[in-house]
Design an enzyme around this catalytic site. Structure first.
Site, PDB file in Angstrom:
ATOM      1  N   SER A 280       0.834  -1.193   0.000  1.00  0.00           N
ATOM      2  CA  SER A 280       0.000   0.000   0.000  1.00  0.00           C
ATOM      3  C   SER A 280       0.876   1.252   0.000  1.00  0.00           C
ATOM      4  O   SER A 280       1.694   1.434  -0.902  1.00  0.00           O
ATOM      5  CB  SER A 280      -0.957  -0.034   1.197  1.00  0.00           C
TER       6      SER A 280
ATOM      7  N   GLU B  50      -9.199  -4.886  -4.867  1.00  0.00           N
ATOM      8  CA  GLU B  50      -8.609  -3.897  -3.954  1.00  0.00           C
ATOM      9  C   GLU B  50      -9.650  -2.945  -3.375  1.00  0.00           C
ATOM     10  O   GLU B  50      -9.698  -2.687  -2.173  1.00  0.00           O
ATOM     11  CB  GLU B  50      -7.558  -3.066  -4.707  1.00  0.00           C
TER      12      GLU B  50
ATOM     13  N   HIS C 130      -8.006  -5.119  -0.660  1.00  0.00           N
ATOM     14  CA  HIS C 130      -6.722  -4.549  -0.251  1.00  0.00           C
ATOM     15  C   HIS C 130      -6.343  -5.097   1.125  1.00  0.00           C
ATOM     16  O   HIS C 130      -7.179  -5.155   2.024  1.00  0.00           O
ATOM     17  CB  HIS C 130      -6.886  -3.026  -0.193  1.00  0.00           C
TER      18      HIS C 130
END
Length: 498
Positions: free
Chosen positions: A202, A326, A425
């Site tokens: 990330s 995600e 995610h």
């Protein structure tokens, strides 16, 4: 026993001691893994130094205790709807001056040769996170034959607000300082300084992408892994200036480093929520973070564009990938996924790209004919935040270093939040770090959903073992075990159940 050789034996005593250039550190051994926690790689950033480049840490007298976690960077509380994200973000702000530190985990038993080194840069939107997050206990990676280093870096205003009179991207400068520490010190822990892989997830992965384009990082790592990051995830100075002006107004100070240096950490942390949601779109640029964070690296050119324009080969192997869904993390736990409408889809596209109609058409073309508004909205977020930037980074790198880029897509779907979370995610992290047994990941608010039956639990452990082996194989050889990326979807390895 103090070790001074270039490839020491970390004896399986309860509290092994290792020499570093600043002084000895005492760690601990558990289940075959030696852990050394909270080792400083830079001086504490105090006062005006919060807005300066990192400086070397002073030597210490005697043996420094490295058996317990250290403090964390100043940060506020961060939530994502109904999910318990504490295993990901960590415990928040644990106060203390010496927080620019690394944790090192290595096999306690001697190895025949220096081991590959994995250096992890955590995520958290550039405003949260630390080495203390339960997900980042990399004991499983150490048992599998790697030396793992996790690091803290400055966050929020002190780490990333672009200020006249201060060096830009101070959090990124911290990561560079930590990598220099690894270069100089890791041999004493059994690691090979010539086989360093920096990997991030990330925000941390976007920092790794920035490192790939930064001449200051050359020679500090041999390989890189970008997990759900972006080579298009930086703010342009024009966008960063808007955030700086808003922060200065909210704090009632001048927009420069001297004025901000007089503001205490509590107020700097407290102003971040006031900056979230700023419209950073310009006539020529979208907001690369779609309003999810007001802080990011500030670059004149995106990392992927810098790599594409560079002449000559790149001497770094790259593994880059995303999860299959995600965007679900930013919609499902908040209840926004199921409530999505066609208007929401169009609004998300408008915020995500300068030409939203093109983005919306591309997402619709790649989706199922019967894709719902919720699925389309999530897919747009996925593409805007991570998909396009990951492809751009892989394509730029592959053009300079053919056969040295590998791509993946993590497809395992979490049954959390009523089965809706899916391959969102962050879901790959428990598998990469071998933490699928972490109790906090299960239950009504757990990232991995209800506690699995024994057969499902075994399957999770098997997928984790496979994933860890691929990451360590890549760190050791540059080959994770599948074909290099050649620009086609057919060379993207799917990991996990569809």
């Amino acid at each position: 026993m103090t070790q001074k050789t270039t490839h020491p034996v970390i004896e399986t005593t309860k509290h092994p001691v290792i020499d570093t250039s600043k002084g000895p550190v005492r760690g601990s051994v558990r289940d075959g893994v030696a852990a050394f926690l909270g080792i400083p790689y830079a001086a504490p950033p105090l006062g005006a130094a919060r807005f300066a480049a990192p400086e070397p840490h002073a030597p210490w007298h005697g043996t420094r205790d490295a058996t317990t976690p250290g403090p964390t960077a100043p940060q506020g509380e961060r939530r994502l709807g109904s999910l318990d994200m504490a295993p990901y973000f960590g415990p928040g702000w644990i106060r203390g001056d010496d927080y620019l530190t690394v944790d090192v985990r290595a096999p306690a038993a001697p190895a025949a040769r220096p081991l590959p080194v994995l250096v992890f840069v955590h995520g958290g939107g550039f405003v949260a996170g630390s080495t203390r997050a339960a997900l980042y206990d990399g004991s499983a990676l150490a048992r599998d034959g790697a030396v793992l280093v996790t690091l803290n870096y400055r966050l929020g205003v002190t780490g990333f607000l672009d200020l006249p009179g201060a060096p830009a991207n101070r959090g990124l400068l911290d990561v560079l300082a930590a990598l220099r520490w690894v270069r100089d010190e890791i041999a004493a822990f059994g690691g090979d300084p010539g086989a360093v892989t920096v990997f991030g997830q990330s925000a941390g992965a976007t920092l790794v992408a920035a490192l790939l384009a930064d001449p200051a990082a050359e020679g500090l790592f041999r390989r890189a892994v970008v997990q759900s990051g972006s080579g298009l995830g930086a703010f342009h100075p024009e966008q960063a200036a808007r955030v700086t002006e808003a922060a200065a107004r909210a704090l009632g100070v001048a927009p420069d480093a001297g004025a901000f240096a007089a503001v205490p950490d509590e107020r700097l942390v407290g102003v971040v929520p006031d900056l979230t949601g700023l419209d950073l779109r310009t006539a020529t640029r979208p907001d690369p973070l779609v309003g999810l964070s007001p802080l990011a690296p500030v670059l004149a050119e995106q990392a992927a564009h810098t790599l594409a324009a560079r002449t000559g080969p790149l001497d770094v192997d790259l593994l880059v990938g995303t999860t299959a869904q995600e965007g679900n993390l930013y919609l499902v736990p908040q209840g926004a996924y199921a409530a999505s409408t066609a208007a929401d889809v169009e609004a998300t596209a408008a915020r995500s790209r300068r030409r939203p109609a093109e983005l919306l058409a591309a997402v619709r073309a790649s989706a199922r004919p019967d894709a719902s508004a919720a699925e389309l909205r999530s897919a747009i977020l996925s593409e805007a935040l991570f998909g396009a930037g990951s492809r751009a980074l892989a394509d730029a790198h592959a053009a300079k270093a053919p056969s040295r880029v590998h791509r993946y897509e993590f497809t395992w779907r979490s049954p959390a939040v009523g089965g809706l979370l899916g391959a969102a995610h962050t879901v790959e992290l428990p598998f990469v770090f071998g933490r699928t047994d972490l109790p906090e990941l299960y239950g009504d608010a757990g990232l991995l959903g209800p506690a699995p039956e024994p057969s499902a639990k075994a399957a999770l452990a098997e997928l984790s073992s496979w994933t860890r082996a691929a990451w360590i194989r890549f760190a050791a050889t540059g080959d994770p075990g599948w074909a290099p990326y050649d620009g086609t979807d057919g060379t993207v390895r799917r990991i996990g159940a569809a």
